[in-house]
Design a protein around this motif. Structure first.
Motif, PDB file in Angstrom:
ATOM      1  N   MET A 196      -6.581   2.704   3.037  1.00 11.81           N
ATOM      2  CA  MET A 196      -5.244   2.430   2.426  1.00 11.81           C
ATOM      3  C   MET A 196      -5.305   3.535   1.120  1.00 11.81           C
ATOM      4  N   LEU A 197      -4.294   3.856   0.641  1.00  9.56           N
ATOM      5  CA  LEU A 197      -4.018   4.625  -0.338  1.00  9.56           C
ATOM      6  C   LEU A 197      -4.888   4.422  -1.347  1.00  9.56           C
ATOM      7  N   ALA A 198      -5.418   5.888  -1.996  1.00 11.63           N
ATOM      8  CA  ALA A 198      -6.232   5.733  -2.891  1.00 11.63           C
ATOM      9  C   ALA A 198      -5.485   5.433  -4.081  1.00 11.63           C
ATOM     10  N   THR A 199      -3.966   5.448  -3.723  1.00 11.17           N
ATOM     11  CA  THR A 199      -2.970   5.119  -4.676  1.00 11.17           C
ATOM     12  C   THR A 199      -3.358   3.641  -5.048  1.00 11.17           C
ATOM     13  N   VAL A 200      -4.109   2.833  -4.276  1.00 10.09           N
ATOM     14  CA  VAL A 200      -4.179   1.435  -4.547  1.00 10.09           C
ATOM     15  C   VAL A 200      -5.597   1.439  -4.980  1.00 10.09           C
ATOM     16  N   LEU A 201      -6.294   2.603  -5.237  1.00 15.52           N
ATOM     17  CA  LEU A 201      -7.564   2.712  -5.468  1.00 15.52           C
ATOM     18  C   LEU A 201      -8.152   1.380  -6.363  1.00 15.52           C
ATOM     19  N   LEU A 202      -7.626   1.412  -7.636  1.00 12.57           N
ATOM     20  CA  LEU A 202      -8.182   0.438  -8.340  1.00 12.57           C
ATOM     21  C   LEU A 202      -6.632  -0.345  -8.486  1.00 12.57           C
ATOM     22  N   ALA A 203      -6.082  -0.211  -7.657  1.00 13.06           N
ATOM     23  CA  ALA A 203      -4.482  -0.601  -7.836  1.00 13.06           C
ATOM     24  C   ALA A 203      -4.093  -0.914  -9.334  1.00 13.06           C
ATOM     25  N   GLY A 204      -3.613   0.151  -9.694  1.00 13.79           N
ATOM     26  CA  GLY A 204      -3.156  -0.096 -11.079  1.00 13.79           C
ATOM     27  C   GLY A 204      -4.164   0.621 -12.091  1.00 13.79           C
ATOM     28  N   CYS A 205      -5.028   1.631 -11.497  1.00 10.56           N
ATOM     29  CA  CYS A 205      -6.003   1.631 -12.539  1.00 10.56           C
ATOM     30  C   CYS A 205      -5.719   2.925 -13.221  1.00 10.56           C
ATOM     31  N   GLY A 206      -4.689   3.616 -12.860  1.00 11.29           N
ATOM     32  CA  GLY A 206      -4.394   4.846 -13.163  1.00 11.29           C
ATOM     33  C   GLY A 206      -4.229   4.786 -14.987  1.00 11.29           C
ATOM     34  N   GLY A 207      -3.956   5.981 -15.214  1.00 13.62           N
ATOM     35  CA  GLY A 207      -3.722   6.034 -16.783  1.00 13.62           C
ATOM     36  C   GLY A 207      -2.231   5.741 -17.084  1.00 13.62           C
ATOM     37  N   SER A 208      -1.511   5.999 -18.325  1.00  9.14           N
ATOM     38  CA  SER A 208      -0.467   5.648 -18.559  1.00  9.14           C
ATOM     39  C   SER A 208       0.610   6.818 -18.076  1.00  9.14           C
ATOM     40  N   ASP A 209      -0.214   7.918 -17.847  1.00 10.41           N
ATOM     41  CA  ASP A 209       0.611   9.049 -17.539  1.00 10.41           C
ATOM     42  C   ASP A 209       1.255   8.818 -15.939  1.00 10.41           C
ATOM     43  N   GLY A 210       1.015   7.846 -15.518  1.00  6.04           N
ATOM     44  CA  GLY A 210       1.396   7.751 -14.228  1.00  6.04           C
ATOM     45  C   GLY A 210       0.256   7.761 -13.014  1.00  6.04           C
ATOM     46  N   GLY A 211      -0.954   7.950 -13.662  1.00 10.77           N
ATOM     47  CA  GLY A 211      -2.100   8.151 -12.716  1.00 10.77           C
ATOM     48  C   GLY A 211      -2.613   7.113 -12.199  1.00 10.77           C
ATOM     49  N   GLY A 212      -3.720   7.314 -11.301  1.00  6.98           N
ATOM     50  CA  GLY A 212      -4.882   6.240 -11.002  1.00  6.98           C
ATOM     51  C   GLY A 212      -4.629   5.429  -9.746  1.00  6.98           C
ATOM     52  N   PRO A 268      -3.673  -5.486 -11.101  1.00  7.59           N
ATOM     53  CA  PRO A 268      -4.353  -4.591  -9.738  1.00  7.59           C
ATOM     54  C   PRO A 268      -4.074  -5.621  -8.490  1.00  7.59           C
ATOM     55  N   GLN A 269      -4.216  -7.102  -8.659  1.00  9.24           N
ATOM     56  CA  GLN A 269      -3.985  -7.832  -7.420  1.00  9.24           C
ATOM     57  C   GLN A 269      -2.792  -7.811  -6.901  1.00  9.24           C
ATOM     58  N   ALA A 270      -1.792  -7.717  -7.842  1.00  9.30           N
ATOM     59  CA  ALA A 270      -0.296  -7.952  -7.410  1.00  9.30           C
ATOM     60  C   ALA A 270      -0.040  -6.372  -6.628  1.00  9.30           C
ATOM     61  N   MET A 271      -0.631  -5.471  -7.412  1.00  8.27           N
ATOM     62  CA  MET A 271      -0.147  -4.146  -6.887  1.00  8.27           C
ATOM     63  C   MET A 271      -0.728  -3.936  -5.554  1.00  8.27           C
ATOM     64  N   ARG A 272      -2.059  -4.311  -5.357  1.00  7.05           N
ATOM     65  CA  ARG A 272      -2.647  -4.006  -3.900  1.00  7.05           C
ATOM     66  C   ARG A 272      -1.821  -4.957  -3.009  1.00  7.05           C
ATOM     67  N   LYS A 273      -1.488  -6.083  -3.218  1.00 11.90           N
ATOM     68  CA  LYS A 273      -0.681  -7.062  -2.485  1.00 11.90           C
ATOM     69  C   LYS A 273       0.673  -6.247  -2.105  1.00 11.90           C
ATOM     70  N   ALA A 274       1.359  -5.924  -3.085  1.00  9.28           N
ATOM     71  CA  ALA A 274       2.569  -5.420  -2.722  1.00  9.28           C
ATOM     72  C   ALA A 274       2.562  -4.041  -2.088  1.00  9.28           C
TER      73      ALA A 274
END
Length: 172
Positions: free
Chosen positions: A1-17, A85-91
């Motif tokens: 799956m997407l690295a986007t969901v890497l830690l689903a929501g683990c990116g910085g506030s700049d929109g990353g991770g 992160p769990q909600a992000m991954r599921k969505a």
């Protein structure tokens, strides 16, 4: 799956991770121009991006509307501090079919040497903060054994999040 969901929501506030290295990937791909190509069903980039945002909202993730002209997504708030992160991954899983092609393409990329170095620093920081995580391999971080719902994980992630700003690739 997407690295986007890497830690689903683990990116910085700049929109990353996203799953670890992953929400950043979604942001980077979204900033590269929304969606085009296969899987869009003949929809414009803006229409495809709006369908994705609507699906994410229907699945519990609050996201801003995409730019109506370009379809560019702003994933920073949805993936920043306080994100679930769990909600992000599921969505993300539920909305895979509506995901803009640019996000799908970004997810398939492997990290380059600079990204791998950032991921190694992130993994070391997570270990220093009590989360057992292996160093990344050529595909990125292996998220398979991470319990992102563990409160210790979120504390470590908050402490290490900034190290993901240079890590955008892959993830298995």
């Amino acid at each position: 799956m997407l690295a986007t969901v890497l830690l689903a929501g683990c990116g910085g506030s700049d929109g990353g991770g996203s799953d670890v290295a992953s929400v950043k990937d979604a942001s980077a791909a979204a900033e590269d121009g929304g969606s085009s190509g296969s899987g869009s069903g003949g929809k414009s980039d803006a229409e495809q991006a709006q369908e994705f945002v609507d699906c994410m909202r229907a699945n519990g993730v609050d996201m801003e509307d995409p730019d109506p002209a370009t379809g560019k997504l702003n994933l920073g708030a949805a993936m920043g501090p306080g994100a679930d992160p769990q909600a992000m991954r599921k969505a993300m899983e539920a909305c895979r079919d509506t995901m803009p092609q640019a996000l799908k393409d970004k997810a398939a990329e492997k990290p380059d040497a600079q990204e791998l170095e950032s991921l190694k620093k992130f993994a070391a920081c997570m270990r220093e903060n009590g989360v057992d995580i292996e160093d990344p391999g050529p595909e990125g971080l292996d998220r398979g054994n991470l319990d992102t719902s563990d409160p210790d994980f979120q504390k470590a992630l908050d402490a290490c999040r900034e190290l993901l700003t240079g890590a955008t690739g892959g993830g298995r």
